[in-house]
Design a protein around this motif. Structure first.
Motif, PDB file in Angstrom:
ATOM      1  N   ILE A 171       2.699   2.454   2.426  1.00 44.05           N
ATOM      2  CA  ILE A 171       2.832   3.146   3.705  1.00 44.05           C
ATOM      3  C   ILE A 171       4.240   2.911   4.232  1.00 44.05           C
ATOM      4  O   ILE A 171       4.865   3.790   4.808  1.00 44.05           O
ATOM      5  CB  ILE A 171       1.825   2.600   4.741  1.00 44.05           C
ATOM      6  N   THR A 202       3.254   8.154  -6.262  1.00 42.03           N
ATOM      7  CA  THR A 202       2.051   8.992  -6.286  1.00 42.03           C
ATOM      8  C   THR A 202       1.055   8.511  -7.335  1.00 42.03           C
ATOM      9  O   THR A 202      -0.137   8.397  -7.065  1.00 42.03           O
ATOM     10  CB  THR A 202       2.422  10.463  -6.536  1.00 42.03           C
ATOM     11  N   ILE A 227      -9.367  14.098  -2.212  1.00 44.29           N
ATOM     12  CA  ILE A 227      -7.919  13.922  -2.363  1.00 44.29           C
ATOM     13  C   ILE A 227      -7.582  12.777  -3.324  1.00 44.29           C
ATOM     14  O   ILE A 227      -6.442  12.642  -3.741  1.00 44.29           O
ATOM     15  CB  ILE A 227      -7.162  13.773  -1.021  1.00 44.29           C
ATOM     16  N   TYR A 228      -8.580  11.976  -3.689  1.00 49.38           N
ATOM     17  CA  TYR A 228      -8.362  10.997  -4.773  1.00 49.38           C
ATOM     18  C   TYR A 228      -8.807  11.567  -6.125  1.00 49.38           C
ATOM     19  O   TYR A 228      -8.872  10.842  -7.114  1.00 49.38           O
ATOM     20  CB  TYR A 228      -9.098   9.690  -4.479  1.00 49.38           C
ATOM     21  N   HIS A 229      -9.155  12.845  -6.124  1.00 50.09           N
ATOM     22  CA  HIS A 229      -9.538  13.533  -7.360  1.00 50.09           C
ATOM     23  C   HIS A 229     -10.645  12.792  -8.112  1.00 50.09           C
ATOM     24  O   HIS A 229     -10.525  12.520  -9.302  1.00 50.09           O
ATOM     25  CB  HIS A 229      -8.320  13.724  -8.274  1.00 50.09           C
ATOM     26  N   LYS A 278      -0.512   5.141  -6.264  1.00 52.06           N
ATOM     27  CA  LYS A 278      -1.467   5.213  -5.157  1.00 52.06           C
ATOM     28  C   LYS A 278      -2.889   5.408  -5.655  1.00 52.06           C
ATOM     29  O   LYS A 278      -3.833   5.008  -4.989  1.00 52.06           O
ATOM     30  CB  LYS A 278      -1.072   6.351  -4.209  1.00 52.06           C
ATOM     31  N   GLN A 279      -3.026   6.010  -6.817  1.00 52.51           N
ATOM     32  CA  GLN A 279      -4.362   6.198  -7.393  1.00 52.51           C
ATOM     33  C   GLN A 279      -5.008   4.852  -7.749  1.00 52.51           C
ATOM     34  O   GLN A 279      -6.215   4.736  -7.836  1.00 52.51           O
ATOM     35  CB  GLN A 279      -4.250   7.098  -8.634  1.00 52.51           C
ATOM     36  N   ALA A 318       0.825  -1.212   0.000  1.00 52.76           N
ATOM     37  CA  ALA A 318       0.000   0.000   0.000  1.00 52.76           C
ATOM     38  C   ALA A 318       0.858   1.260   0.000  1.00 52.76           C
ATOM     39  O   ALA A 318       0.338   2.364  -0.052  1.00 52.76           O
ATOM     40  CB  ALA A 318      -0.929   0.012   1.208  1.00 52.76           C
TER      41      ALA A 318
END
Ligand SMILES: Nc1ncnc2c1ncn2[C@@H]1O[C@H](COP(=O)(O)OP(=O)(O)OP(=O)(O)O)[C@@H](O)[C@H]1O
Ligand SMILES: [Mg+2]
Lengths: 237, 226
Positions: free
Chosen positions: A50, A70, A101-103, A73-74, A48
Motif C-alpha cells: 500500500i 501486481t 478481483i483476486y481471480h 499482490k496475488q 502489503a
C-alpha cells in the motif's frame, strides 16, 4: 520469503521507519511487537504494497516489490486495522467482489466455505453495516484470506473477537502454517502471540530492536523481554 | 484482463448505486432543481431565453456530475476499501477505468432524465435532424468531463476537504472542454447553418478527451502512491 534491507519510510517530514533490516523465511510465523506508534502498522503497509518505501529494498519471494507488485499482490493477504469491506454489502456480496478481483476459480464454493469458516453463516445476506465489531473482524479475516495467500500480514487480528472467534482465527492460522504459509502478526496480546508465533521481532522507534524466540506458550518470558527492550532503554541497535 | 477487472469495479459501483441509490438520487435531485430554478429565473416563453438552453444543459451536467464524482472515491475511504483495491492483484489503471465507466453511466442516466425535463419546462424545440449530432456532443463532453473528474476526484479524496478541493481543481482543467461543448451544442440546437464551426469545436473536444483520458489512465497509479 521476505527480505527487507535498510527500509526507510518517510511521510511528510516525519521519518516513521528508520532502516528496518529483516529476513523472514518461508513458513515462519513471526510476531511483531512494539509500543503504540512504533511503526508496526507502517511496516505491514509497506509489505502489503500500500505504501512505497522511501529508501531501501523489499523483496518478497525473491522479487522486488517495486517491479513485480501486481504479481506479488496475488500472494499476499493483509488484515489491517480497518475492515476494508463495503458497508452496504452483505458478507456474501463482499467476498464475491473481492474474490473476483483476486481471480479466484470456483468462487461460489470458496465464498460459502469462508463464510462457514468464520461463523457468519446466519448473516450471509445481511449488510455488514449492522455488524458488531467482532463480526466485522470476522468478515475482514475472510476477506484477507480469500485467495489463500502464501504470505499473511495481520495487524492486531485478535481485537474485538470473542472467545470462539479467537479460536476460529487461531485455527485458520494453524491451518495456514501447515500449508507452509508465512505469517506476520502485529499484536499487543502476549498470550496469543506466545501461543501462535515461533519468532518475535520488537520494533522500537522505527528500527528492529530485538529478534528472538521463546518456548511455546511462554507469555511471561516474552513479556519480560518486551518490557526490558521497550522500557529498559536498550535503544534500537 | 485490464478491461475485465475494470468491468468488475464498474459493476460493483453500479450495484452499490442500485442498492443505495445515494449518489444518483442526489445527482438527479440537484440537476432537476437547477432546471427548476432557471425556469423561475427566466421566463421560458421569451424567445431570447432559448439561446440560453445550450449553456443550461452543461450547467446541469457539470453540477450533477460533480456530486457523483465526489462520491466515487470518498465512498471508498469509508473502511479504507480503497486500500483493498490497491492491494488487489489488478492493474491500477483498471480501477481508474472502472470508476470512469461507472461515473459515466451514472451521469448519462442523469442527463437522460434531466435534459428532456429541461426541454419540456422551457417548451424547447430544435431541428430533430441534428439530434444525432447533439447526442454525440453530449457523449464526448460527458466522457471528457468524467475522465478528468475521476482522476481529480481520486486525488482530492485523499485530502480532508474533498468536496471543496475537487471543484477547485476541476473547473480550470475542464474549462476548455466546456467552452468547446457549449459552442458545439449551441450550433446544433440553435444555428445548424454554422455546422463547420461546430465540427472544429468537436475536434478540439475529441483531442481533449484523448489526452485527458490517457493522462488519467497513466497517472492514476501515482496518485494512489503514498
Ligand atoms: N499517514 C501518516 N501520516 C503521517 N504520520 C503517520 C501516518 N501513518 C502513521 N504515521 C505515524 O507513524 C508512526 C507509526 O505509526 P504506526 O501506525 O505504524 O504505529 P503502530 O506501531 O502500528 O502503533 P499501534 O500499536 O498504535 O497500532 C506514528 O507516530 C504515526 O503518527
Ligand atoms: Mg498499528
Amino acid at each position: 520469503m521476505i527480505e527487507v534491507n535498510g527500509l526507510v519510510k518517510r511521510i511528510g517530514d516525519k521519518t516513521i521507519l528508520r532502516g528496518i533490516q529483516l529476513k523472514i523465511n518461508k513458513g515462519e510465523t513471526v510476531g511483531i511487537l512494539g509500543s503504540n506508534g512504533a511503526g508496526k502498522s507502517t511496516l505491514l503497509k509497506v509489505l502489503a504494497m500500500i505504501m512505497k518505501p522511501t529508501f531501501g529494498t523489499v523483496t518478497i519471494a525473491g522479487q522486488d516489490i517495486r517491479k513485480n507488485a501486481t504479481a506479488l499482490k496475488q500472494m499476499v493477504g493483509f488484515l489491517p486495522h480497518a475492515s476494508m469491506v463495503y458497508d452496504h454489502f452483505s458478507p456474501y456480496e463482499n467476498l464475491k467482489f473481492f474474490g473476483s478481483i483476486y481471480h479466484i476459480p470456483d468462487l461460489e464454493l470458496r465464498v460459502s466455505e469462508l463464510i462457514d469458516q468464520v461463523g457468519l453463516k446466519l448473516f450471509t445476506h445481511e449488510p455488514v453495516r449492522s455488524f458488531s465489531r467482532g463480526m466485522m473482524q470476522r468478515i475482514a479475516i475472510a476477506r484477507a484470506m480469500i485467495h489463500r495467500p502464501q504470505l499473511l500480514l495481520l495487524d492486531e487480528p485478535h481485537t474485538g473477537l470473542d472467545q470462539s472467534a479467537v479460536e476460529i482465527l487461531n485455527q485458520v492460522i494453524e491451518e495456514m502454517k501447515k500449508d507452509q504459509a508465512t505469517i506476520l502478526m502485529v499484536t499487543h496480546d502476549f498470550m496469543q502471540a506466545a501461543k501462535i508465533c515461533d519468532r518475535f521481532i520488537i520494533i522500537k522507534g522505527g528500527r528492529v530492536a530485538d529478534d528472538f524466540s521463546v518456548a511455546e506458550g511462554d507469555a511471561a518470558i516474552l513479556y519480560e523481554r518486551y518490557k526490558q527492550v521497550v522500557e529498559g532503554g536498550k535503544a534500537g541497535c | 484482463m485490464l478491461i475485465k477487472d475494470a468491468l468488475k469495479i464498474a459493476k460493483k459501483d453500479l450495484y452499490t448505486e442500485w442498492k443505495t441509490k445515494a449518489t444518483i438520487g442526489a445527482m438527479l435531485i440537484f440537476s432537476m432543481l437547477v432546471v427548476l430554478v432557471f425556469s423561475f429565473a427566466f421566463d421560458p416563453m421569451r424567445a431570447n431565453v432559448q439561446a440560453l438552453i445550450p449553456g443550461l444543459i452543461w450547467v446541469l451536467v457539470v453540477f450533477g456530475g460533480m456530486l457523483g464524482l465526489n462520491r466515487a472515491f470518498v465512498a471508498e475511504s469509508k473502511n479504507d476499501t480503497i486500500f483493498a483495491l490497491n492491494i488487489a492483484p489488478i492493474d491500477a489503471s483498471s480501477v481508474y477505468l472502472g470508476k470512469c465507466l461507472a461515473n459515466f453511466i451514472l451521469l448519462l442516466i442523469v442527463e437522460l432524465i434531466a435534459i428532456p425535463f429541461l426541454f419540456l419546462l422551457f417548451d424547447y424545440k430544435f431541428d430533430l435532424s441534428y439530434l444525432g449530432h447533439f447526442i454525440l456532443v453530449l457523449l464526448i463532453g460527458t466522457f471528457g468531463f468524467i475522465s478528468a473528474g475521476t482522476l481529480l476526484a481520486a486525488l482530492s479524496a485523499q485530502t480532508k476537504s474533498a468536496e471543496m478541493i475537487l471543484p477547485l481543481l476541476l473547473f480550470p482543467i475542464v474549462s476548455p472542454l466546456l467552452i468547446g461543448v457549449t459552442q458545439a451544442t449551441k450550433v446544433f440546437l440553435n444555428s445548424p447553418e454554422n455546422l463547420s464551426s461546430a465540427i472544429s469545436w468537436i475536434q478540439l473536444v475529441g483531442a481533449y478527451d484523448v489526452i485527458i483520458f490517457a493522462a488519467g489512465f497513466l497517472l492514476y497509479e501515482y496518485i494512489q502512491e503514498v
